[in-house]
Design an enzyme around this catalytic site. Sequence first.
Site, short mmCIF file in Angstrom:
data_model
loop_
_atom_site.label_atom_id
_atom_site.label_comp_id
_atom_site.label_asym_id
_atom_site.label_seq_id
_atom_site.Cartn_x
_atom_site.Cartn_y
_atom_site.Cartn_z
N LYS A 192 33.75 39.90 43.65
CA LYS A 192 34.42 41.19 43.84
C LYS A 192 34.55 41.92 42.51
O LYS A 192 35.29 41.50 41.63
CB LYS A 192 35.81 41.02 44.43
CG LYS A 192 36.39 42.36 44.88
CD LYS A 192 37.87 42.34 45.10
CE LYS A 192 38.64 42.48 43.82
NZ LYS A 192 38.45 43.78 43.11
N GLU A 266 40.14 33.76 32.83
CA GLU A 266 39.90 34.37 31.53
C GLU A 266 40.80 35.59 31.49
O GLU A 266 40.54 36.57 32.19
CB GLU A 266 38.41 34.72 31.42
CG GLU A 266 37.95 34.77 29.99
CD GLU A 266 38.05 36.16 29.43
OE1 GLU A 266 39.12 36.46 28.86
OE2 GLU A 266 37.11 36.93 29.58
N CYS A 300 39.46 42.25 26.35
CA CYS A 300 40.42 41.15 26.38
C CYS A 300 40.61 40.53 25.00
O CYS A 300 41.69 40.09 24.66
CB CYS A 300 40.01 40.10 27.38
SG CYS A 300 38.31 39.56 27.17
N GLU A 397 49.72 42.90 25.56
CA GLU A 397 48.37 43.44 25.56
C GLU A 397 48.44 44.91 25.99
O GLU A 397 48.88 45.21 27.09
CB GLU A 397 47.51 42.64 26.55
CG GLU A 397 46.10 43.14 26.65
CD GLU A 397 45.21 42.26 27.51
OE1 GLU A 397 45.55 42.04 28.69
OE2 GLU A 397 44.18 41.80 27.00
P1 NAI Z 1 44.09 43.27 37.29
O1 NAI Z 1 44.24 41.93 36.68
O2 NAI Z 1 45.04 43.67 38.36
O3 NAI Z 1 42.60 43.42 37.87
C1 NAI Z 1 41.52 42.58 37.59
C2 NAI Z 1 40.79 42.24 38.87
O4 NAI Z 1 41.65 41.49 39.72
C3 NAI Z 1 40.36 43.44 39.69
O5 NAI Z 1 39.12 43.14 40.31
C4 NAI Z 1 41.45 43.55 40.74
O6 NAI Z 1 41.03 44.17 41.90
C5 NAI Z 1 41.75 42.09 41.01
N1 NAI Z 1 43.09 41.81 41.52
C6 NAI Z 1 44.24 42.51 41.35
N2 NAI Z 1 45.26 41.90 41.97
C7 NAI Z 1 44.77 40.77 42.53
C8 NAI Z 1 45.33 39.71 43.30
N3 NAI Z 1 46.62 39.67 43.58
N4 NAI Z 1 44.52 38.72 43.70
C9 NAI Z 1 43.22 38.72 43.38
N5 NAI Z 1 42.63 39.69 42.67
C10 NAI Z 1 43.39 40.71 42.25
O7 NAI Z 1 44.12 44.35 36.12
P2 NAI Z 1 44.37 45.93 36.26
O8 NAI Z 1 45.46 46.19 37.25
O9 NAI Z 1 43.07 46.57 36.48
O10 NAI Z 1 44.86 46.28 34.79
C11 NAI Z 1 46.22 46.11 34.42
C12 NAI Z 1 46.31 45.51 33.04
O11 NAI Z 1 45.75 44.21 33.05
C13 NAI Z 1 45.51 46.24 31.96
O12 NAI Z 1 46.22 47.27 31.40
C14 NAI Z 1 45.26 45.15 30.98
O13 NAI Z 1 46.36 45.01 30.11
C15 NAI Z 1 45.14 43.92 31.83
N6 NAI Z 1 43.75 43.56 32.04
C16 NAI Z 1 43.21 42.64 31.22
C17 NAI Z 1 41.90 42.29 31.34
C18 NAI Z 1 41.32 41.29 30.44
O14 NAI Z 1 40.13 41.01 30.53
N7 NAI Z 1 42.09 40.71 29.55
C19 NAI Z 1 41.01 42.92 32.33
C20 NAI Z 1 41.68 43.86 33.18
C21 NAI Z 1 43.01 44.17 33.00
#
Ligand code: NAI
Length: 789
Positions: A192, A266, A300, A397
């Site tokens: 996904k 990760e 990240c 972050e």
């Molecule tokens: P997120 O962690 O919610 O999204 C990442 C992925 O997880 C997306 O594909 C999303 O659809 C999915 N997802 C969201 N909730 C889920 C759940 N309960 N179960 C399974 N999958 C789920 O991140 P988001 O909301 O896009 O960004 C919020 C903050 O998270 C950002 O501001 C950043 O600080 C952090 N982030 C960090 C990342 C990294 O690689 N370190 C990558 C993305 C976000």
Amino acid sequence: MTILERYAAMDYGPAPESRTEADAWLNAHDFSKALFIGGTWQAAASGKTFTVLEPATGETLAEVSEAGPEDVNAAVRAARRALPAWSKTSGYERARILYAIGRAMQRHGRLFAVLESIDNGKPIRESRDIDVPLAVRHFIHHAGWAQTLEKAYPGHQPVGVCGQIIPWNFPLLMLAWKIAPALAAGCTVVLKPAEFTPLTSILFAEICARAGVPKGVVNIVQGGGETGAAIVEHPDIDKIAFTGSSEVGKIIRRATAGTGKKLSLELGGKSAFMVFEDADLDSAVEGLVDGIWFNQGQVCCAGSRLLVQESVAERMLAKVKARMGHLRLGDPLDKNTDIGPLIAPVQLERVKSMVAEGARQGAECWQPASDLPQTGYYHLPTLATSVAPSNILAQEEVFGPVLAAMTFRTQEEGVALANNTRYGLAASVWSENISRALHVAPQLKAGVVWINGTNIFDASSGFGGYRESGFGREGGHEGLYEYLKRPAGKAVYKPAPRPEPQPDTGSNTPLIDRTPKLFIGGKQVRPDGNYALPVTDPKGRIMGEVGAGNRKDIRDAVSTARASKWHQATAYNRAQVLYFLAENLAVRAAEFTGRIASLTGIRPKEAAAEVDLSIERIFAAASLADKYEGRVHQPPARVVTLALNEPVGVLGIVSPDDAPLLALVTMMAPALAMGNPVVAVPSARFPLVATDLYQVIETSDLPAGSVNIVTGDSVELAAVLAKHDDVDALWCVGETQLCATVERESAANLKRVWTSGGLAPDWAGDAALLDDFFRRAVEIKNVWVPYGD
Ligand code: NAI
Ligand code: MG
């Protein structure tokens, strides 16, 4: 503007990359049928779609089908159906297909890059020169692993159907990091993408079909958090691989607890960018531009904390500000753009509010006087100074173009500051003195350390974090293990029966020789609660008593383990100590044999065999202590990567009733061999074996705190270990319920947990168990060392 005027301004003219091909591709697609399931394109069963915006303009790019539980179900079914044939396809065949994917991506490289920049907002220079080539490299590198799998990972099988959830910051690259190793290992996948960036995954699926990937091997479902949750919770998935926020990572850790799903996470970071006074400051500034403003800081492993040695801080910060003034914000498709828009309004608001909060908490936030483009979700590059270590900008972050600068005086202080975070993804160390840099790198709690460089990646070298940055590695030799398993026996773990202690008739009193205490910090200590538990033989005769350890005792044991210097002992030294332990156990073999036989009721011959095998295992661990070493990678750049095996840290071990000595040493010896101090909770039923063992430990030169043994109710003590934030890893053998609890309770600090999942390992028969524990006993750190001038 005339040529003369332009010459006078010394400004860049626009250099836009053409979007004609990408627009044609977009126009040719009906995104309401964008679920790729079993090799066909489908609409969501519910008919729902979601809107995808172009970050540079805010305009709608596509209305994309949103997978619900029914669609996820169909995708998992397709992946399950495809698994038997795919996992049996020869390594050579899989290699050819992976290679074909890589080559096809290369051929469509420009389209991928432009689509990625349109969808995500990242500058075309980055998508063209970094995202796409690295994604290609990942497939071609893993083609090689597919072919060599059986030789490189003897005894392993594909883990099965994998659910993979990725973020929006590197949509195609994260897809490659997930799908390439899974296919190489013989797994099938349901992936996904993030709801903000579905486009390149759709193009990728089209390529899969053409590259000969059998139907159902790769399934791609679009959607947001709910779709992700449906994957995480699906009962017919064997492994979840997630990249994203630590918040969602913890939710997934809890949701998969007790399900037997393999998990790799990760997550986020707050990586240190350390500049020592002997660094080449101009190079460091260029590195920093890459470190924190690459992909608008939505990385990240972004070097979001600049730690600069005080003596050069003023000069460094002046250079940073000057450089920030020259960063070009603008159209992501312009080849001169350094900084594009953030992904979405929600992210822009989040970054703005964090900067405001940082300022409220005392940071001085500086921005260059650059113009913001008229449309799009742009945020100026921002430098925060006077940042207290507790400031939100130093701790959280931001995932935006925001750098928090702090200073340090000594190397020691710098290292302490760098490690003052709950994350541990990456770090950069800048110094012209390579011996200093190589001295600092192992002291940093981070999975990746770049010396005089930053944000360098390669498929050959594993990537992943320590601490709350998650667990597991992506890429390289170690990354493949995330998609492999060793077939385990099906024997269900059952605690040994507990007969009612017989009333003390006086006749069995002589059997009670003593009440051994707990073993904490190299000393025998009375349990905090001052309670003792009876230990009986199978007939219920009382054989002795042991201390009933409690929460406080575990806390004491963990803090002495934390303070122990065992991780600093040389590998040779650890080997010698373990050999000595084995020798000392051999001297008392008869005594241990008698103890095991009388406690468990097995025949003396069997008990003797258990003792012998235990001695052999300690010997084997000793022999590997200075041989279970890292690797050196040679990525396609002027750099070597040192993949170092480091101890994980304070390691909890909850040991079972069966084979009470053998099970304990099969786990403890590898842990110690690799430098991990241990807090062991031995078999609750036969703890006297462990309390005998600490007498041997006392005479074996193991330093105080390196081994701690807390007897008592192991179910209760296991939960305490699982919750403890200063425990870095936990291995637990026990019933299904206990294993589930331990996995769930570990989420707070995301400690590395291995449980038997309610099964009983074959302690005597399965010789490869020792190798498994060796692998779990280390955290692999990749240190990137560039060379040349
Ligand atoms: P997120 O962690 O919610 O999204 C990442 C992925 O997880 C997306 O594909 C999303 O659809 C999915 N997802 C969201 N909730 C889920 C759940 N309960 N179960 C399974 N999958 C789920 O991140 P988001 O909301 O896009 O960004 C919020 C903050 O998270 C950002 O501001 C950043 O600080 C952090 N982030 C960090 C990342 C990294 O690689 N370190 C990558 C993305 C976000
Ligand atoms: Mg979210």
